[in-house]
Write an enzyme that holds these catalytic residues in place. Structure first.
Site, mmCIF file in Angstrom:
data_model
loop_
_atom_site.group_PDB
_atom_site.id
_atom_site.type_symbol
_atom_site.label_atom_id
_atom_site.label_comp_id
_atom_site.label_asym_id
_atom_site.label_seq_id
_atom_site.Cartn_x
_atom_site.Cartn_y
_atom_site.Cartn_z
ATOM 1 N N GLU A 405 17.944 -2.641 -12.593
ATOM 2 C CA GLU A 405 18.325 -1.394 -13.258
ATOM 3 C C GLU A 405 17.156 -0.405 -13.219
ATOM 4 O O GLU A 405 17.355 0.802 -13.245
ATOM 5 C CB GLU A 405 18.765 -1.667 -14.701
ATOM 6 C CG GLU A 405 19.705 -0.606 -15.231
ATOM 7 C CD GLU A 405 20.401 -0.998 -16.520
ATOM 8 O OE1 GLU A 405 21.637 -1.044 -16.530
ATOM 9 O OE2 GLU A 405 19.710 -1.245 -17.520
ATOM 10 N N HIS A 434 20.037 -28.298 -4.578
ATOM 11 C CA HIS A 434 21.272 -29.001 -4.211
ATOM 12 C C HIS A 434 22.427 -28.016 -4.097
ATOM 13 O O HIS A 434 23.586 -28.405 -4.155
ATOM 14 C CB HIS A 434 21.561 -30.088 -5.243
ATOM 15 C CG HIS A 434 20.418 -31.040 -5.362
ATOM 16 N ND1 HIS A 434 20.309 -32.171 -4.581
ATOM 17 C CD2 HIS A 434 19.295 -30.988 -6.115
ATOM 18 C CE1 HIS A 434 19.171 -32.786 -4.875
ATOM 19 N NE2 HIS A 434 18.537 -32.086 -5.796
ATOM 20 N N LYS A 539 31.170 3.560 -16.032
ATOM 21 C CA LYS A 539 31.719 3.771 -17.383
ATOM 22 C C LYS A 539 32.749 4.888 -17.360
ATOM 23 O O LYS A 539 33.806 4.802 -17.981
ATOM 24 C CB LYS A 539 30.602 4.142 -18.355
ATOM 25 C CG LYS A 539 29.708 2.999 -18.755
ATOM 26 C CD LYS A 539 28.767 3.472 -19.848
ATOM 27 C CE LYS A 539 27.710 2.441 -20.132
ATOM 28 N NZ LYS A 539 26.619 2.970 -20.931
HETATM 29 O O1 LIG Z 1 22.177 -0.923 -26.215
HETATM 30 P P1 LIG Z 1 23.317 -0.129 -25.688
HETATM 31 O O2 LIG Z 1 23.166 1.329 -25.930
HETATM 32 O O3 LIG Z 1 24.621 -0.652 -26.226
HETATM 33 O O4 LIG Z 1 23.355 -0.304 -24.139
HETATM 34 C C1 LIG Z 1 23.584 -1.529 -23.540
HETATM 35 C C2 LIG Z 1 23.355 -1.446 -22.057
HETATM 36 O O5 LIG Z 1 24.343 -0.645 -21.464
HETATM 37 C C3 LIG Z 1 24.046 0.360 -20.572
HETATM 38 O O6 LIG Z 1 25.140 0.641 -19.792
HETATM 39 C C4 LIG Z 1 22.793 0.276 -19.778
HETATM 40 O O7 LIG Z 1 22.994 0.199 -18.417
HETATM 41 C C5 LIG Z 1 21.871 -0.810 -20.217
HETATM 42 O O8 LIG Z 1 20.575 -0.463 -19.860
HETATM 43 C C6 LIG Z 1 21.964 -1.018 -21.689
HETATM 44 O O9 LIG Z 1 21.031 -1.977 -22.090
#
Ligand SMILES: O=P(O)(O)OC[C@H]1O[C@H](O)[C@H](O)[C@@H](O)[C@@H]1O
Length: 626
Positions: A405, A434, A539
């Site tokens: 990331e 293995h 997302k």
């Molecule tokens: O801690 P949050 O704001 O819920 O985010 C949780 C995760 O989701 C995101 O999509 C990012 O890609 C991550 O880097 C992050 O740790």
């Protein structure tokens, strides 16, 4: 004694730039064969320029042999030393040792040359400067306009101002006090029969899960004061499983909901599912809920309004994937009886060691050097992480997020398209021997290995010889050394990190080592390690699918409310949704709903989408007029 390591530059994971270069150089005309994500009009010289700014030193044969045939272009040569005496010298010359931490780094089985180290010097000078500015509070995450302060968490005195220092110190004090009160039974669950919290259910994803999972697996004692479970997905069956496993102990479960942003859908869903389980069991969730999030986030406000048991802050200047030493990692660790001050001390010692601006004496810089050499500074080789210790099983998964990331970026800091990255995968040795080591030794050469070795096999006084002169741990040791040698003999490079034992101190140090290596490497290849713009695309697309599902439901509902019910083909649904271009997604939405008894397939079957006619089991009259 040399072996020639064949470098297939056209491996699947090699950067698009190398692909484009090979294509262009092989092409008889001067124009490039267009690649999907490269502008086809860009002249060849500009690609060479991009490649240089993307961080490739001049050793790349690909750049200089433009007159050769395609086959020759694809194979550059790297030479690896095989003379045992010379290798022993290389081993002793380059071996890094951190005395206080009992940690060693062996880079002798990576074939970088003195010349390469020299060539890289200016980049390292720049990287050390960037890291030092970062630690002083520079906006090192420019896209998000944020400071990057995970190093201050283990040495608050280094924070750029006293306000931040106090925030860190107060949070740590609050974590210690709260966990002692929970473990000591001073804070009790309202309706648990034995009056104590016995379980933790940690709800979070990505950086809000991977660190706590890794640390729990690595360090939790056999009988911790509180056992831990995780919900790290929006998989309903997975959530049900965790809740079912808790059974009656739900009444003595401390639910820690972790989300920096406070709005991650998977985590919100996990929370809603757990709250439902509490309601159904007649339990008061608020008295057992803890939130770790940024101040005033949605989660923070929910926890405040609902009067949850406790709230701990997540700081704006700590990224999810580097948050293990914040409340995210420390609270759960402390509740499991793990010595979090030792974790912090280990990390702090490693931070001190990795500030040294001399590559040879700086283990994080040495790692970055090896990554650059082995993957040509463009991620042309994957990093296979093999810890030879069961308790470190999740280290590779933890590193996967930290490295990929951070480094997997489309653009560099100057806006050039670079498609950077370094692929990380792995599980554990000798188990993987293995499974897939066969391919590593003999198959496609697209990786370098990282062995994690733990010298102490088991606690003192428990060892025994299962055959004369040989213990179980000797086998593990033998497997590691054997694999390292066998890989090298076939031209496969490796790094070995050795720790004395798996302790809070060494785990803290390992985390800090890799955090810094990622920071330095990012600077070497000129990318922002602290943002993740690519995650947003997935997302957003998921949100669009759910919005489309709502339209599909409305269309189906309308047809299902007719008398007689009007089953619709997929084409008809797509037309009525005014989304003929989304027909495939609409079909998938319907197939998913049908599999979950939320839609009825009237005709055909899901194997032949065109034959399907569908309607809903019930007409929702209210929705018709909504
Ligand atoms: O801690 P949050 O704001 O819920 O985010 C949780 C995760 O989701 C995101 O999509 C990012 O890609 C991550 O880097 C992050 O740790």
């Amino acid at each position: 004694g040399f072996i020639v390591r064949e470098e297939r530059l056209k491996t699947p994971s090699v950067s698009s730039i190398s692909h484009a270069m090979a294509s262009s150089l092989c092409s008889s005309s001067s124009t490039l064969i267009p690649k999907p994500h490269l502008p086809s009009s860009k002249p060849q010289s500009q690609f060479i320029e991009t490649l240089k700014t993307a961080g490739k030193p001049s050793r790349h044969i690909l750049l200089t042999h433009s007159s050769k045939s395609c086959d020759e272009l694809e194979v550059a040569k790297k030479v690896l030393e095989t003379d045992p005496k010379v290798l022993w010298e290389r081993y002793t010359e380059w071996l890094y040792q951190h005395k206080d931490l009992g940690l060693y780094l062996d880079v002798s089985r990576v074939g970088f040359t003195e010349e390469f180290v020299k060539e890289m010097e200016p980049r390292f000078i720049k990287a050390f400067k960037a890291m030092s500015e970062l630690e002083k509070g520079a906006i090192s995450n420019p896209d998000e306009g944020r400071m990057v302060g995970h190093y201050w968490l283990r040495n608050p005195k280094l924070s750029p101002n006293s306000f931040l220092r106090l925030q860190i110190e107060n949070t740590l004090a609050a974590i210690c006090a709260f966990s002692q009160e929970i473990i000591g039974g001073k804070i009790k669950p309202p309706s648990s029969p034995d009056g104590r919290f016995t379980q933790i259910l940690s709800v979070g994803i990505g950086g809000s899960a991977l660190g706590p999972q890794f640390v729990a697996e690595a360090l939790a004692p056999d009988n911790p004061p509180l056992k831990i479970r995780f919900i790290d997905n929006t998989d309903p069956a997975g959530i049900d499983h965790q809740i079912a496993q808790l059974g009656l102990e739900l009444a003595s479960t401390l639910v820690i909901v972790i989300s920096k942003s406070g709005g991650t859908p998977e985590t919100r869903n996990g929370l809603l599912e757990v709250q439902k389980a509490f309601r159904e069991a007649g339990l008061n969730f608020a008295k057992q809920g803890v939130a770790i999030t940024q101040e005033n986030s949605l989660l923070d406000n929910t926890a405040r309004i609902e009067g949850w048991l406790a709230r701990f802050p997540m700081f704006d200047w700590v990224g999810g994937r580097t948050s293990e030493m914040s409340a995210v990692g420390l609270l759960a660790a402390a509740l499991q009886g793990i010595d979090i001050k030792e974790m912090l001390a280990g990390a702090s010692l490693m931070d001190d060691a990795t500030r040294t601006p001399v590559v040879k004496n700086n283990p994080a810089a040495l790692l970055a050097l090896c990554w650059y050499w082995a993957s040509d500074g463009v991620g042309s080789k994957d990093m296979v992480v093999l810890p030879y210790k069961d308790s470190l099983l999740l280290f590779s998964r933890y590193l996967q997020q930290l490295v990929m990331e951070s480094l997997g970026k489309e653009f560099d800091l100057d806006g050039n398209r670079v498609n950077q990255g370094l692929t990380v995968y792995g599980n554990k040795g000798s188990t993987d021997q293995h499974a897939y080591i066969q391919q590593l030794r003999e198959g496609v050469h697209n990786f370098f290995a990282t062995f994690i070795e733990v010298l102490r096999d088991r606690p003192p006084g428990h060892d025994w010889e299962l055959e004369p002169g040989v213990t179980c741990g000797d086998y593990l040791f033998g497997m590691l050394q054997g694999t390292r040698s066998a890989l090298y003999a076939n031209g496969r490079e490796s790094v070995t990190v050795t720790v004395q034992e798996v302790t809070p101190r060494s785990v803290g140090a390992l985390i800090a080592l890799y955090e810094r290596a990622v920071g330095i490497y990012a600077s070497l290849v000129n990318v922002n390690a602290y943002h993740q713009p690519g995650v947003e695309a997935g997302k957003k697309a998921a949100g669009e699918v759910l919005a489309l599902q709502k339209r599909v439901l409305a269309v189906l509902n309308e047809a299902s409310c007719k008398d007689p019910v009007e089953p619709l083909s997929i084409e008809e649904v797509a037309d009525r949704c005014h989304a003929p271009e989304d027909i495939e997604m609409i079909y998938k939405i319907i197939a998913h709903m049908a599999a979950n008894d939320r839609a009825i397939i009237a005709e055909g079957d899901c194997g032949s989408p065109r034959s399907v006619k569908v309607f809903l089991g019930e007409c929702n009259v209210d929705a018709l007029y909504a």
